[in-house]
Design a protein around this motif. Sequence first.
Motif, PDB file in Angstrom:
ATOM      1  N   SER A 107       0.812   3.067 -11.635  1.00  0.00           N
ATOM      2  CA  SER A 107      -0.484   2.645 -11.080  1.00  0.00           C
ATOM      3  C   SER A 107      -1.259   3.845 -10.555  1.00  0.00           C
ATOM      4  CB  SER A 107      -0.302   1.589 -10.005  1.00  0.00           C
ATOM      5  OG  SER A 107       0.602   2.007  -9.038  1.00  0.00           O
ATOM      6  N   ASN A 108      -0.570   4.961 -10.324  1.00  0.00           N
ATOM      7  CA  ASN A 108      -1.319   6.159  -9.921  1.00  0.00           C
ATOM      8  C   ASN A 108      -2.322   6.541 -10.998  1.00  0.00           C
ATOM      9  OD1 ASN A 108      -1.024   7.524  -7.404  1.00  0.00           O
ATOM     10  ND2 ASN A 108       1.140   7.604  -7.844  1.00  0.00           N
ATOM     11  N   ASN A 188       1.630   1.187   2.298  1.00  0.00           N
ATOM     12  CA  ASN A 188       2.203   2.508   2.472  1.00  0.00           C
ATOM     13  C   ASN A 188       1.164   3.262   3.289  1.00  0.00           C
ATOM     14  OD1 ASN A 188       3.184   5.051   2.203  1.00  0.00           O
ATOM     15  ND2 ASN A 188       3.243   5.104  -0.028  1.00  0.00           N
ATOM     16  N   ASP A 220      -4.469  -2.367  -4.180  1.00  0.00           N
ATOM     17  CA  ASP A 220      -3.246  -1.757  -4.708  1.00  0.00           C
ATOM     18  C   ASP A 220      -2.078  -2.674  -4.346  1.00  0.00           C
ATOM     19  OD1 ASP A 220      -0.914  -0.240  -5.027  1.00  0.00           O
ATOM     20  OD2 ASP A 220      -1.905   1.637  -4.512  1.00  0.00           O
ATOM     21  N   TYR A 223       3.473  -3.011  -3.508  1.00  0.00           N
ATOM     22  CA  TYR A 223       4.645  -3.573  -2.813  1.00  0.00           C
ATOM     23  C   TYR A 223       4.603  -5.094  -2.719  1.00  0.00           C
ATOM     24  CZ  TYR A 223       5.244   1.304  -1.730  1.00  0.00           C
ATOM     25  OH  TYR A 223       5.410   2.662  -1.858  1.00  0.00           O
ATOM     26  N   THR A 251       2.074  -2.355 -10.429  1.00  0.00           N
ATOM     27  CA  THR A 251       3.075  -1.430 -10.984  1.00  0.00           C
ATOM     28  C   THR A 251       4.440  -2.107 -11.047  1.00  0.00           C
ATOM     29  OG1 THR A 251       4.195   0.687 -10.633  1.00  0.00           O
ATOM     30  CG2 THR A 251       3.506  -0.467  -8.658  1.00  0.00           C
ATOM     31  N   SER A 253       6.962  -0.017 -10.793  1.00  0.00           N
ATOM     32  CA  SER A 253       7.776   1.070 -10.230  1.00  0.00           C
ATOM     33  C   SER A 253       8.646   0.603  -9.076  1.00  0.00           C
ATOM     34  CB  SER A 253       6.882   2.212  -9.736  1.00  0.00           C
ATOM     35  OG  SER A 253       6.409   2.967 -10.823  1.00  0.00           O
ATOM     36  N   LYS A 254       8.085  -0.164  -8.161  1.00  0.00           N
ATOM     37  CA  LYS A 254       8.866  -0.572  -6.986  1.00  0.00           C
ATOM     38  C   LYS A 254       9.678  -1.829  -7.296  1.00  0.00           C
ATOM     39  CE  LYS A 254       6.723   2.735  -4.971  1.00  0.00           C
ATOM     40  NZ  LYS A 254       7.310   4.013  -4.580  1.00  0.00           N
ATOM     41  N   ARG A 261       7.790   3.869 -15.180  1.00  0.00           N
ATOM     42  CA  ARG A 261       6.412   4.265 -14.826  1.00  0.00           C
ATOM     43  C   ARG A 261       5.367   3.436 -15.582  1.00  0.00           C
ATOM     44  NH1 ARG A 261       4.606   8.994 -12.055  1.00  0.00           N
ATOM     45  NH2 ARG A 261       3.509   7.934 -10.404  1.00  0.00           N
TER      46      ARG A 261
HETATM   47  C1  LIG Z   1       0.742   2.342  -2.365  1.00  0.00           C
HETATM   48  C2  LIG Z   1       1.221   2.906  -3.642  1.00  0.00           C
HETATM   49  N1  LIG Z   1       0.464   2.768  -4.734  1.00  0.00           N
HETATM   50  C3  LIG Z   1       0.839   3.275  -5.916  1.00  0.00           C
HETATM   51  C4  LIG Z   1       2.027   3.957  -6.040  1.00  0.00           C
HETATM   52  C5  LIG Z   1       2.350   4.574  -7.375  1.00  0.00           C
HETATM   53  O1  LIG Z   1       3.229   3.941  -8.120  1.00  0.00           O
HETATM   54  P1  LIG Z   1       3.402   4.279  -9.673  1.00  0.00           P
HETATM   55  O2  LIG Z   1       4.804   4.758  -9.817  1.00  0.00           O
HETATM   56  O3  LIG Z   1       3.130   2.998 -10.342  1.00  0.00           O
HETATM   57  O4  LIG Z   1       2.404   5.323 -10.067  1.00  0.00           O
HETATM   58  C6  LIG Z   1       2.861   4.131  -4.940  1.00  0.00           C
HETATM   59  C7  LIG Z   1       4.113   4.891  -5.048  1.00  0.00           C
HETATM   60  O5  LIG Z   1       4.765   5.223  -4.088  1.00  0.00           O
HETATM   61  C8  LIG Z   1       2.431   3.595  -3.698  1.00  0.00           C
HETATM   62  O6  LIG Z   1       3.162   3.733  -2.588  1.00  0.00           O
END
Ligand SMILES: Cc1ncc(COP(=O)(O)O)c(C=O)c1O
Length: 420
Positions: A107-108, A188, A220, A223, A251, A253-254, A261
């Motif tokens: 998502s970054n 975060n 975003d 989480y 995402t 990712s988490k 990714r």
């Molecule tokens: C709030 C937040 N957004 C996006 C991301 C990015 O995640 P991704 O791995 O999908 O790029 C993170 C990663 O720590 C995050 O904490």
Amino acid sequence: MPVSLSLRARSAHGQPISELMARALANPRLISLAAGFVDSATLPQAETRQAFQELLSETLAAQQALQYGTTIGYTPLREAILERFQAEEGSHAADLHVDRVVLTAGSNQLLHLVTETLLDPGDIVLCSAPSYFVYLGLLRNLGVRAVGVDCDERGILPDALDEQLDRLAHAGQLARVKALYLVSYCDNPRGVSLSAERRRRVMDICLNSRYRPPLHVIDDLAYRELQLSGERAPSLFHFDPTGQQTILAGTFSKSFSPGMRIGWGILPRELVSPVCHQKGNIDFGSPNLNQHLMHRVLQLGLFDAHVQRLRETYERKLAVTVQAAQASLASLPGVRWIVPDGGLYVWLELPPSVPSGLDGQLFHRAIERGVLYVPGEYCYPDEGASKQRNTIRLSFGVPSPAAITEGIAALGDAIADVMA
Ligand SMILES: Cc1ncc(COP(=O)(O)O)c(C=O)c1O
């Protein structure tokens, strides 16, 4: 030979977290409560193996997965993401179409593409203060101004948002405000989720017609699956009647694997092509194999059970973190923390006389005592709400329960040393 760098490269700073990670790696005995990584023991090895084997044992599917894909991403995965989102969000999301779903390398990348598409250097993104520091770095890199809005223990304050917008209007800068960025579930760095009522108020402010161009809201959802307590409110999209001002950034990712990714966005219709043009010129599509693999994982029904296991693990680790804070920090005057709704972080506040930054006494004392944390000051936008330098982000993602307890005890000792 000296290299002649571009203006952007010269004005870019690395992420402060890189320096912290280097320290952690250099000293394996250091307990790192800094990295926002997921718990390695929870990574879905068996699920990924099963999906991989199935995918690669079918010739046509394997050939498709091992070939380049499309810029917008693998359509069956886009459809699956949309279907899940619609099932969770209900009626307002029902008429969303898969054309608006874009897949990215995390998502970054989505945040990057959207920001580059909407904002010019000197434009403004409003963010809660504190906010996700990687996104703040991304904004700096693009020459975009991040203006912080005050929060309380339940997240961004709608009145403070209104006041910040009034201040910018008086300064003649309203037209430069292009977006509000929020991590609306277990954010975060503080682990706090916005209530439905606050979401409604924030969106009422942002959708107000005085904003020309319209103020986009970036929600975003990194989480969202890891919210452990409290009722899960609908996303900010739910409070956007036309559904055309909110950008959703999700995402896996988490919730599954950061190594894969895979990020996704649900975008306002008008933004899809411009964002895909940007992406097309960068990579013309994120790694296709990962997208096919993730789709298999969902198809085989392996995802939800995995998320359930993750939630159980993090619930235990969060409880250990809070217990450790109670045992080792509660007796220190002026030290308090927010019990998060989930996610991976706990936010600490120290007395104002105890700055937590790299130049301060506490950071070095903590390293001597064997623990690493993220100084909260990194999480503050450069403008707007004032930086609280007496804050700390702790992550309970990576360390074991025993290490969390030990690390927080060491941190308590370090704080006591500095306060003595
Ligand atoms: C709030 C937040 N957004 C996006 C991301 C990015 O995640 P991704 O791995 O999908 O790029 C993170 C990663 O720590 C995050 O904490």
